[in-house]
Write a protein that holds these residues in place. Sequence first.
Motif, PDB file in Angstrom:
ATOM      1  N   ASN A 103      89.206  -6.724   5.353  1.00  0.00           N
ATOM      2  CA  ASN A 103      89.717  -7.958   4.744  1.00  0.00           C
ATOM      3  C   ASN A 103      88.563  -8.740   4.115  1.00  0.00           C
ATOM      4  O   ASN A 103      87.674  -9.209   4.828  1.00  0.00           O
ATOM      5  CB  ASN A 103      90.409  -8.790   5.838  1.00  0.00           C
ATOM      6  N   PRO A 104      88.566  -8.902   2.784  1.00  0.00           N
ATOM      7  CA  PRO A 104      87.448  -9.598   2.144  1.00  0.00           C
ATOM      8  C   PRO A 104      87.335 -11.062   2.557  1.00  0.00           C
ATOM      9  O   PRO A 104      86.294 -11.675   2.361  1.00  0.00           O
ATOM     10  CB  PRO A 104      87.754  -9.479   0.645  1.00  0.00           C
ATOM     11  N   ARG A 105      88.404 -11.609   3.140  1.00  0.00           N
ATOM     12  CA  ARG A 105      88.364 -13.017   3.562  1.00  0.00           C
ATOM     13  C   ARG A 105      87.951 -13.163   5.027  1.00  0.00           C
ATOM     14  O   ARG A 105      87.923 -14.264   5.562  1.00  0.00           O
ATOM     15  CB  ARG A 105      89.751 -13.662   3.355  1.00  0.00           C
ATOM     16  N   CYS A 106      87.642 -12.035   5.691  1.00  0.00           N
ATOM     17  CA  CYS A 106      87.287 -12.084   7.119  1.00  0.00           C
ATOM     18  C   CYS A 106      85.859 -12.600   7.300  1.00  0.00           C
ATOM     19  O   CYS A 106      84.967 -12.294   6.506  1.00  0.00           O
ATOM     20  CB  CYS A 106      87.433 -10.700   7.739  1.00  0.00           C
ATOM     21  N   ILE A 107      85.643 -13.342   8.363  1.00  0.00           N
ATOM     22  CA  ILE A 107      84.321 -13.910   8.664  1.00  0.00           C
ATOM     23  C   ILE A 107      83.259 -12.803   8.854  1.00  0.00           C
ATOM     24  O   ILE A 107      82.072 -13.032   8.637  1.00  0.00           O
ATOM     25  CB  ILE A 107      84.415 -14.844   9.915  1.00  0.00           C
ATOM     26  N   THR A 109      82.597 -10.550   6.947  1.00  0.00           N
ATOM     27  CA  THR A 109      81.964 -10.195   5.666  1.00  0.00           C
ATOM     28  C   THR A 109      80.747 -11.072   5.376  1.00  0.00           C
ATOM     29  O   THR A 109      79.919 -10.714   4.547  1.00  0.00           O
ATOM     30  CB  THR A 109      82.954 -10.338   4.478  1.00  0.00           C
ATOM     31  N   THR A 110      80.646 -12.213   6.044  1.00  0.00           N
ATOM     32  CA  THR A 110      79.533 -13.119   5.722  1.00  0.00           C
ATOM     33  C   THR A 110      78.648 -13.470   6.915  1.00  0.00           C
ATOM     34  O   THR A 110      77.482 -13.799   6.721  1.00  0.00           O
ATOM     35  CB  THR A 110      80.055 -14.454   5.128  1.00  0.00           C
ATOM     36  N   GLU A 111      79.180 -13.414   8.110  1.00  0.00           N
ATOM     37  CA  GLU A 111      78.407 -13.897   9.267  1.00  0.00           C
ATOM     38  C   GLU A 111      77.403 -12.822   9.705  1.00  0.00           C
ATOM     39  O   GLU A 111      77.771 -11.683   9.968  1.00  0.00           O
ATOM     40  CB  GLU A 111      79.373 -14.230  10.415  1.00  0.00           C
ATOM     41  N   LEU A 114      77.403 -10.144  13.094  1.00  0.00           N
ATOM     42  CA  LEU A 114      78.611 -10.328  13.904  1.00  0.00           C
ATOM     43  C   LEU A 114      79.213  -8.949  14.189  1.00  0.00           C
ATOM     44  O   LEU A 114      79.456  -8.187  13.258  1.00  0.00           O
ATOM     45  CB  LEU A 114      79.605 -11.197  13.119  1.00  0.00           C
ATOM     46  N   ARG A 129      93.911  -4.411  15.592  1.00  0.00           N
ATOM     47  CA  ARG A 129      93.720  -5.517  14.660  1.00  0.00           C
ATOM     48  C   ARG A 129      92.366  -6.168  14.882  1.00  0.00           C
ATOM     49  O   ARG A 129      91.877  -6.234  16.004  1.00  0.00           O
ATOM     50  CB  ARG A 129      94.822  -6.581  14.835  1.00  0.00           C
ATOM     51  N   LEU A 131      89.662  -8.663  15.681  1.00  0.00           N
ATOM     52  CA  LEU A 131      89.680  -9.784  16.638  1.00  0.00           C
ATOM     53  C   LEU A 131      89.690 -11.126  15.931  1.00  0.00           C
ATOM     54  O   LEU A 131      90.322 -12.079  16.377  1.00  0.00           O
ATOM     55  CB  LEU A 131      88.430  -9.694  17.530  1.00  0.00           C
ATOM     56  N   TYR A 132      89.005 -11.206  14.793  1.00  0.00           N
ATOM     57  CA  TYR A 132      88.802 -12.501  14.138  1.00  0.00           C
ATOM     58  C   TYR A 132      89.946 -12.855  13.182  1.00  0.00           C
ATOM     59  O   TYR A 132      90.458 -13.957  13.222  1.00  0.00           O
ATOM     60  CB  TYR A 132      87.482 -12.481  13.352  1.00  0.00           C
ATOM     61  N   CYS A 133      90.317 -11.924  12.313  1.00  0.00           N
ATOM     62  CA  CYS A 133      91.306 -12.279  11.276  1.00  0.00           C
ATOM     63  C   CYS A 133      92.650 -11.589  11.489  1.00  0.00           C
ATOM     64  O   CYS A 133      93.587 -11.849  10.739  1.00  0.00           O
ATOM     65  CB  CYS A 133      90.751 -11.945   9.891  1.00  0.00           C
ATOM     66  N   GLU A 134      92.733 -10.691  12.478  1.00  0.00           N
ATOM     67  CA  GLU A 134      93.965  -9.981  12.848  1.00  0.00           C
ATOM     68  C   GLU A 134      94.459  -9.014  11.774  1.00  0.00           C
ATOM     69  O   GLU A 134      95.621  -8.593  11.808  1.00  0.00           O
ATOM     70  CB  GLU A 134      95.078 -10.976  13.246  1.00  0.00           C
TER      71      GLU A 134
ATOM     72  N   LYS B 104      86.850 -18.643   5.501  1.00  0.00           N
ATOM     73  CA  LYS B 104      86.815 -17.288   6.071  1.00  0.00           C
ATOM     74  C   LYS B 104      87.694 -17.215   7.320  1.00  0.00           C
ATOM     75  O   LYS B 104      87.578 -18.050   8.226  1.00  0.00           O
ATOM     76  CB  LYS B 104      85.376 -16.897   6.432  1.00  0.00           C
ATOM     77  N   GLU B 105      88.532 -16.174   7.364  1.00  0.00           N
ATOM     78  CA  GLU B 105      89.467 -16.044   8.480  1.00  0.00           C
ATOM     79  C   GLU B 105      88.717 -15.596   9.734  1.00  0.00           C
ATOM     80  O   GLU B 105      87.978 -14.618   9.695  1.00  0.00           O
ATOM     81  CB  GLU B 105      90.564 -15.055   8.084  1.00  0.00           C
ATOM     82  N   MET B 109      87.000 -19.017  15.404  1.00  0.00           N
ATOM     83  CA  MET B 109      86.847 -18.237  16.633  1.00  0.00           C
ATOM     84  C   MET B 109      85.371 -17.927  16.876  1.00  0.00           C
ATOM     85  O   MET B 109      84.863 -18.083  17.995  1.00  0.00           O
ATOM     86  CB  MET B 109      87.639 -16.928  16.553  1.00  0.00           C
ATOM     87  N   HIS B 127      94.965 -17.577   7.522  1.00  0.00           N
ATOM     88  CA  HIS B 127      95.187 -17.009   8.850  1.00  0.00           C
ATOM     89  C   HIS B 127      95.943 -17.963   9.766  1.00  0.00           C
ATOM     90  O   HIS B 127      97.149 -17.887   9.861  1.00  0.00           O
ATOM     91  CB  HIS B 127      93.813 -16.603   9.412  1.00  0.00           C
TER      92      HIS B 127
END
Lengths: 138, 305
Positions: A103-107, A109-111, A114, A129, A131-134, B104-105, B109, B127
């Motif tokens: 998912n390009p919007r998942c954290i 991708t940037t953190e 992680l 799924r 853990l962060y963005c499901e 960011k989703e 968390m 989300h």
Amino acid sequence: MNIDSITNGIVIDHIKAGKGMEIYKFLGLDAYECSVALIKNVPSKKMGKKDIIKIDSLLDIDLNALGYIDPNITINVIKNEVRTEKYHPELPERITNIIKCKNPRCITTTEQELPHIFKLTDKNGPVYRCLYCETKAQ
Amino acid sequence: MRSVIDILDLSVDEINSLIDTANDIIENPAKYQKACEGKKLASLFFEPSTRTRLSFEAAMYELGGHVLGFSEAQSSSAAKGESVSDTVKVVSYYADIIAMRHPKEGAPMVASFKSEVPIINAGDGGHNHPTQTLADLLTIKREKGGFDNLTVGLCGDLKFGRTVHSLILALSRYSNIKFVLISPDELRLPDYVKQEAKNGKIEFLETKSLEDVISTLDILYMTRVQRERFFNEADYIRLKDSYILTPEKLKTAKENLCIMHPLPRVNEISVAIDDDPRACYFKQAMYGKYMRMALILMLLGISVK
């Protein structure tokens, strides 16, 4: 082709032919000092062809994560040349850094640094799924 | 130390207790004026928001607390490339509680893993948005008296609408709830939400026509059908007007229907309906503030006698 039998160790059997190296790498077997045999394309009545990994030591490694890669794998634990355990790895509740979230919007991708963690949300399927963005694992 | 990232982080009992507190705040606001005296809310908004940010800030001020923070990523060190973990770790030394919105989703968390103080998810991409759901639940409770035996219509974009997913999951924990899903094929509710709703035991009726079902509804939750969700312009033009609520379409609706919308509205509810007593969407935004007040009190462990 002869591979010596094991006195104390683990035999990972019924690996889908061609997947042996993936499992070898996933378990990080190159880092251990013990003898390890990866045998490819062994004739199998059940599967036609299969891969086998023989580890000549009772390594303390988490084999259940293999359930995600291939649930049909059989794990045999050998002690004093006798098989003491035989089981299929269960689906792990969580898998870490085996697959990446797409998912390009998942954290993730940037953190920085992680871990990519997926949780089992449906055993039938199975469905994992993020853990962060499901987002569903592909 | 407790954070709220997902509406399901809160049990039914906790939600009921938040609703009781919010109702008490509405009845007796003076009692709560100094409840958070000396406490600070960090409002970390990495993307713009009007209602959510202002209602969090108003909530903390009305509890007698203070607010610090930023309202866009450009005015924070995120613009220099700082990670969410580092930002939150530092901010948690300056504040007692953090409300965070991030594009960011999953960012809230990750923040909750590092923070020394409670994190409230104020929206993470498409989300989760648990405090919107809390606002929705208080609205339903006050308008309908409870959550059991309701027929809840959800209309518009049910595929991407995060508020719809959270509301379905929250309501599916009550008895005998029936959902009527009104959307074009392109924007139907994803199957996994249906499966998660009480393990698939909840009744869902799916339809494309609002007119066909409006008379059966106790609640109508409208959402915006966004142009960018469609693959082609022709489909958008064909469908967009089907999901605009007009006085004409309300003719067959129940007298006590509760019309809700998470806002912002564009054109999906005619302005002519705003004065109809069944229109609850502005009250819904007001209730959001009270539920955020109740949530801040709960997470800070403050009880007001």
